[in-house]
Scaffold this motif. Sequence first.
Motif, PDB file in Angstrom:
ATOM      1  N   ARG A   7       0.854  -1.109   0.028  1.00  0.00           N
ATOM      2  CA  ARG A   7       0.025   0.164  -0.031  1.00  0.00           C
ATOM      3  C   ARG A   7       0.798   1.332   0.006  1.00  0.00           C
ATOM      4  NH1 ARG A   7      -5.366  -0.344   0.959  1.00  0.00           N
ATOM      5  NH2 ARG A   7      -6.281  -2.469   1.085  1.00  0.00           N
ATOM      6  N   HIS A  54      -3.550   6.698  -5.420  1.00  0.00           N
ATOM      7  CA  HIS A  54      -4.446   7.007  -4.551  1.00  0.00           C
ATOM      8  C   HIS A  54      -6.005   6.558  -4.640  1.00  0.00           C
ATOM      9  CE1 HIS A  54      -0.909   9.515  -3.674  1.00  0.00           C
ATOM     10  NE2 HIS A  54      -1.130   9.368  -2.307  1.00  0.00           N
ATOM     11  N   GLN A  55      -6.277   6.738  -6.105  1.00  0.00           N
ATOM     12  CA  GLN A  55      -7.576   6.645  -6.465  1.00  0.00           C
ATOM     13  C   GLN A  55      -7.924   5.143  -6.346  1.00  0.00           C
ATOM     14  OE1 GLN A  55      -8.480   8.273 -10.289  1.00  0.00           O
ATOM     15  NE2 GLN A  55     -10.511   7.604 -10.107  1.00  0.00           N
ATOM     16  N   LYS A  70       0.706   4.170  -2.703  1.00  0.00           N
ATOM     17  CA  LYS A  70       0.481   5.512  -2.409  1.00  0.00           C
ATOM     18  C   LYS A  70       1.582   6.460  -2.858  1.00  0.00           C
ATOM     19  CE  LYS A  70      -2.208   4.692   1.837  1.00  0.00           C
ATOM     20  NZ  LYS A  70      -2.223   4.674   3.354  1.00  0.00           N
ATOM     21  N   SER A  93     -10.744   0.110  -1.403  1.00  0.00           N
ATOM     22  CA  SER A  93     -11.169   0.175   0.201  1.00  0.00           C
ATOM     23  C   SER A  93     -12.632   0.283   0.238  1.00  0.00           C
ATOM     24  CB  SER A  93     -10.265   1.509   0.836  1.00  0.00           C
ATOM     25  OG  SER A  93      -9.156   1.314   0.629  1.00  0.00           O
ATOM     26  N   LEU A  94     -13.348   1.148  -0.688  1.00  0.00           N
ATOM     27  CA  LEU A  94     -14.572   1.075  -0.603  1.00  0.00           C
ATOM     28  C   LEU A  94     -15.445  -0.051  -0.931  1.00  0.00           C
ATOM     29  CD1 LEU A  94     -17.135   2.893  -0.461  1.00  0.00           C
ATOM     30  CD2 LEU A  94     -16.964   3.656  -2.847  1.00  0.00           C
ATOM     31  N   ALA A 122      -8.618   3.973  -2.931  1.00  0.00           N
ATOM     32  CA  ALA A 122      -9.683   4.532  -2.506  1.00  0.00           C
ATOM     33  C   ALA A 122     -10.985   3.606  -3.104  1.00  0.00           C
ATOM     34  CB  ALA A 122      -9.891   6.032  -2.863  1.00  0.00           C
ATOM     35  N   VAL A 123     -10.821   3.248  -4.354  1.00  0.00           N
ATOM     36  CA  VAL A 123     -11.819   2.410  -4.878  1.00  0.00           C
ATOM     37  C   VAL A 123     -11.892   0.984  -4.312  1.00  0.00           C
ATOM     38  CG1 VAL A 123     -12.785   1.261  -6.938  1.00  0.00           C
ATOM     39  CG2 VAL A 123     -11.985   3.646  -7.143  1.00  0.00           C
TER      40      VAL A 123
END
Length: 201
Positions: free
Chosen positions: A53, A62-63, A57, A69-70, A66-67
């Motif tokens: 990770r 990052h995007q 990063k 992680s959602l 984030a996706v």
Amino acid sequence: MIGPVSRVSKSLKSHRTRERDLPVVSVSALVILALLLIFAVIVIMRTWNMPARQVLKGTGRHQMLAVWSLVGAVTNLLLSIWLVKPLGLVGVTLGTLIPMTLINVFVVFPAACRRIELPLGRAFRFAIWPALWPAVLPCVALASARGLIGNNPVLIVGSAILAGLAYAALFLGLAIRQSERLWYFEKVRGLIRRPTEPLPA
């Protein structure tokens, strides 16, 4: 007929005696054990995947993180709701473990390897395999000695300590290279010799 009947009766009595001598483990104890095992795997997975990770990063992904992680959070919620009724707290923890493991193993880690142009086979050979195989011998030894250890707390704690020491010896002595071994020893020495800063007045 009296002889065979007598032998069968004695055999049944001895079998019942052995059953009474077996340690009784309550359902709550099994649940606690399952929760501890699952939480241990969760901690291992989070620690193992942290460098991947950080790589993503640091390289501007990052995007993507984030996706996923959602996706993991939504899957976690749905799985926990689905598994909580049949499995209780164990189902909730499994709802966390399953999506996290799948995303980390099949998405995040391969993406980090591709980002730095590191073949997956090489990453497995140098980053994962050296930490895995030293655990085989201690696990086999613990499984073999399970009948001797029983439910004695002293023996349980002692065997766990011995297994941990055996793993550390195999990992540091055989699984990693000398340069890596020296790095670990240097970190330990730094922690031991770290000066304590005086508190401000």
